[in-house]
Design a protein around this motif. Sequence first.
Motif, PDB file in Angstrom:
ATOM      1  N   ARG A 220       0.830  -1.224  -0.020  1.00 19.04           N
ATOM      2  CA  ARG A 220       0.051  -0.026   0.029  1.00 19.04           C
ATOM      3  C   ARG A 220       0.817   1.169  -0.198  1.00 19.04           C
ATOM      4  O   ARG A 220       0.446   2.311  -0.957  1.00 19.04           O
ATOM      5  CB  ARG A 220      -1.178  -0.073   1.204  1.00 19.04           C
ATOM      6  CG  ARG A 220      -1.809   1.248   1.078  1.00 19.04           C
ATOM      7  CD  ARG A 220      -2.895   1.263   2.410  1.00 19.04           C
ATOM      8  NE  ARG A 220      -3.804   0.249   2.632  1.00 19.04           N
ATOM      9  CZ  ARG A 220      -4.669   0.022   3.454  1.00 19.04           C
ATOM     10  NH1 ARG A 220      -4.797   1.265   4.447  1.00 19.04           N
ATOM     11  NH2 ARG A 220      -5.416  -0.898   3.352  1.00 19.04           N
ATOM     12  N   LYS A 221       2.049   1.399   0.822  1.00 18.60           N
ATOM     13  CA  LYS A 221       2.737   2.423   1.076  1.00 18.60           C
ATOM     14  C   LYS A 221       3.715   2.540  -0.379  1.00 18.60           C
ATOM     15  O   LYS A 221       4.059   3.871  -0.728  1.00 18.60           O
ATOM     16  CB  LYS A 221       3.633   2.560   2.200  1.00 18.60           C
ATOM     17  CG  LYS A 221       2.992   2.814   3.506  1.00 18.60           C
ATOM     18  CD  LYS A 221       2.362   4.232   3.394  1.00 18.60           C
ATOM     19  CE  LYS A 221       1.972   4.850   4.621  1.00 18.60           C
ATOM     20  NZ  LYS A 221       1.381   6.048   4.601  1.00 18.60           N
ATOM     21  N   CYS A 222       3.947   1.376  -0.722  1.00 18.56           N
ATOM     22  CA  CYS A 222       4.840   1.507  -2.107  1.00 18.56           C
ATOM     23  C   CYS A 222       4.170   2.209  -3.292  1.00 18.56           C
ATOM     24  O   CYS A 222       4.514   2.977  -3.951  1.00 18.56           O
ATOM     25  CB  CYS A 222       5.197  -0.007  -2.538  1.00 18.56           C
ATOM     26  SG  CYS A 222       5.979  -0.133  -4.083  1.00 18.56           S
ATOM     27  N   ILE A 223       2.786   1.864  -3.355  1.00 18.37           N
ATOM     28  CA  ILE A 223       2.014   2.620  -4.576  1.00 18.37           C
ATOM     29  C   ILE A 223       1.792   4.061  -4.223  1.00 18.37           C
ATOM     30  O   ILE A 223       2.077   4.909  -5.118  1.00 18.37           O
ATOM     31  CB  ILE A 223       0.527   1.883  -4.345  1.00 18.37           C
ATOM     32  CG1 ILE A 223       0.716   0.381  -4.886  1.00 18.37           C
ATOM     33  CG2 ILE A 223      -0.396   2.532  -5.496  1.00 18.37           C
ATOM     34  CD1 ILE A 223       1.508   0.102  -6.164  1.00 18.37           C
ATOM     35  N   GLU A 224       1.548   4.474  -2.788  1.00 15.60           N
ATOM     36  CA  GLU A 224       1.337   5.743  -2.736  1.00 15.60           C
ATOM     37  C   GLU A 224       2.562   6.473  -2.944  1.00 15.60           C
ATOM     38  O   GLU A 224       2.631   7.639  -3.629  1.00 15.60           O
ATOM     39  CB  GLU A 224       0.889   6.036  -1.148  1.00 15.60           C
ATOM     40  CG  GLU A 224      -0.377   5.624  -0.822  1.00 15.60           C
ATOM     41  CD  GLU A 224      -0.609   5.525   0.822  1.00 15.60           C
ATOM     42  OE1 GLU A 224       0.208   6.165   1.547  1.00 15.60           O
ATOM     43  OE2 GLU A 224      -1.631   5.180   1.217  1.00 15.60           O
ATOM     44  N   ASN A 225       3.805   5.754  -2.770  1.00 19.65           N
ATOM     45  CA  ASN A 225       5.023   6.495  -2.979  1.00 19.65           C
ATOM     46  C   ASN A 225       5.332   6.599  -4.391  1.00 19.65           C
ATOM     47  O   ASN A 225       6.085   7.697  -5.004  1.00 19.65           O
ATOM     48  CB  ASN A 225       6.290   5.853  -2.119  1.00 19.65           C
ATOM     49  CG  ASN A 225       6.200   6.056  -0.724  1.00 19.65           C
ATOM     50  OD1 ASN A 225       5.636   6.987  -0.176  1.00 19.65           O
ATOM     51  ND2 ASN A 225       6.656   5.061  -0.154  1.00 19.65           N
ATOM     52  N   LEU A 226       5.095   5.884  -5.175  1.00 22.63           N
ATOM     53  CA  LEU A 226       5.141   5.620  -6.802  1.00 22.63           C
ATOM     54  C   LEU A 226       4.503   6.910  -7.132  1.00 22.63           C
ATOM     55  O   LEU A 226       4.775   7.665  -8.314  1.00 22.63           O
ATOM     56  CB  LEU A 226       4.674   4.431  -7.444  1.00 22.63           C
ATOM     57  CG  LEU A 226       5.998   3.091  -7.135  1.00 22.63           C
ATOM     58  CD1 LEU A 226       5.102   1.804  -7.685  1.00 22.63           C
ATOM     59  CD2 LEU A 226       7.157   3.581  -7.944  1.00 22.63           C
ATOM     60  N   ILE A 227       3.440   7.177  -6.633  1.00 22.98           N
ATOM     61  CA  ILE A 227       2.501   8.100  -7.393  1.00 22.98           C
ATOM     62  C   ILE A 227       3.099   9.532  -6.785  1.00 22.98           C
ATOM     63  O   ILE A 227       3.153  10.478  -7.509  1.00 22.98           O
ATOM     64  CB  ILE A 227       1.038   8.143  -6.727  1.00 22.98           C
ATOM     65  CG1 ILE A 227       0.287   6.850  -7.351  1.00 22.98           C
ATOM     66  CG2 ILE A 227       0.256   9.377  -7.163  1.00 22.98           C
ATOM     67  CD1 ILE A 227      -1.063   6.837  -6.824  1.00 22.98           C
ATOM     68  N   LYS A 228       3.531   9.593  -5.441  1.00 23.44           N
ATOM     69  CA  LYS A 228       4.118  10.825  -5.171  1.00 23.44           C
ATOM     70  C   LYS A 228       5.475  11.066  -6.042  1.00 23.44           C
ATOM     71  O   LYS A 228       5.969  12.158  -6.206  1.00 23.44           O
ATOM     72  CB  LYS A 228       4.686  10.696  -3.529  1.00 23.44           C
ATOM     73  CG  LYS A 228       3.270  10.774  -2.713  1.00 23.44           C
ATOM     74  CD  LYS A 228       3.563  10.541  -1.490  1.00 23.44           C
ATOM     75  CE  LYS A 228       2.569  10.708  -0.395  1.00 23.44           C
ATOM     76  NZ  LYS A 228       2.852  10.430   1.054  1.00 23.44           N
ATOM     77  N   GLY A 229       6.145   9.874  -6.113  1.00 23.32           N
ATOM     78  CA  GLY A 229       7.555   9.938  -7.007  1.00 23.32           C
ATOM     79  C   GLY A 229       7.278  10.756  -8.426  1.00 23.32           C
ATOM     80  O   GLY A 229       8.185  11.309  -8.785  1.00 23.32           O
ATOM     81  N   ALA A 230       6.245  10.288  -8.860  1.00 28.78           N
ATOM     82  CA  ALA A 230       5.944  10.909 -10.332  1.00 28.78           C
ATOM     83  C   ALA A 230       5.766  12.430 -10.310  1.00 28.78           C
ATOM     84  O   ALA A 230       5.809  13.194 -11.080  1.00 28.78           O
ATOM     85  CB  ALA A 230       4.967  10.039 -10.924  1.00 28.78           C
ATOM     86  N   GLU A 231       5.074  12.820  -9.193  1.00 30.36           N
ATOM     87  CA  GLU A 231       4.661  14.000  -9.036  1.00 30.36           C
ATOM     88  C   GLU A 231       5.650  15.234  -8.311  1.00 30.36           C
ATOM     89  O   GLU A 231       5.565  16.434  -8.407  1.00 30.36           O
ATOM     90  CB  GLU A 231       3.445  14.355  -7.992  1.00 30.36           C
ATOM     91  CG  GLU A 231       2.332  13.681  -8.694  1.00 30.36           C
ATOM     92  CD  GLU A 231       0.969  13.591  -7.944  1.00 30.36           C
ATOM     93  OE1 GLU A 231      -0.259  13.831  -8.551  1.00 30.36           O
ATOM     94  OE2 GLU A 231       0.917  13.654  -6.782  1.00 30.36           O
TER      95      GLU A 231
END
Length: 321
Positions: A220-231
Amino acid sequence: MKICIIGGGGLVGQKLAKALAKRGTLKGQSIDSLVLADVVDPAPVEAPFTVERVTCDITDRASIATVVDADTDVIYLLAAIVSGQAEEEFDLGYAINMFGTMNVLERVRELGTKATVVFTSSIAVFGGDVPDPITDNSYLNPQTSYGGQKAAGELMINDYSRKGFVDGRALRLPTISVRPGKPNRAASGFMSSIFREPLQGQEATCPVSRDFPHYYLSPRKCIENLIKGAEIPAERLGQNRAMTMPGRTWTIGQMIDAMTAVTGPEAEKRIKFEEQPEVWEIVKGWRFDIHADKALSLGLEADESFEDNIRYFLEDDKAAS
């Protein structure tokens, strides 16, 4: 906005696609279309925008050209073969994990779009005689072929970004646990199976001792961080586009205790400890004292506890597994 997830049929790719479908936006823009590309046909994902599912071989530039076009704004480059398989199949590991990465970057360079490329690297880029703690300024010293291939990918992300061909960022993933689904050929696979199987009434084997430590993050946190990483705005990334995703370091024993605290003692009884030399040969070179200060300063997050990892698995994935 058009997004392409290369590796869209895997665990992380599918979870990322579902999260983007629920969110509907990325980088402050509405998502108009999503391409899920993988070596096998990805599973469908329901979304309020167009989702295209295609097969793609990243070792073949012509295949990449069919999924990445001039309208592609963001590419998540998740496709890889994992640590155990990359160690056993040397040529295939480099073909997919290193040259495949270069093929994707070359496609963006050819198009001239400067698309955002989010590359999933690994903490396997660290190892050997680098002094603890491992920080964002530690040099890369991988002790496996997989780690070497991911390190090469990070350097390419930096160089292609420096030249202005792409807007790249490389996020080194901790071990993602607890992963749902079937075991894969990652040397770290047991770090999910010793929880996933016992929580579903099945036995599992742990090939290392209870005091073996490692660096973890929940899906769950991995996905949240991947989205933040793109932004993250490009100007905040600095000259090094690579960073370690925040995680937590626990021993196997601490993780089992966390599972017991959440679900009771029965699951632990289904775990047996049995040394596996082929796994130990890989994991003995891994490092554990890792500080992800850069990613934390940019808003990425770790789990609060391994109890949370267990709860997330029960909430998100147990039924599907």
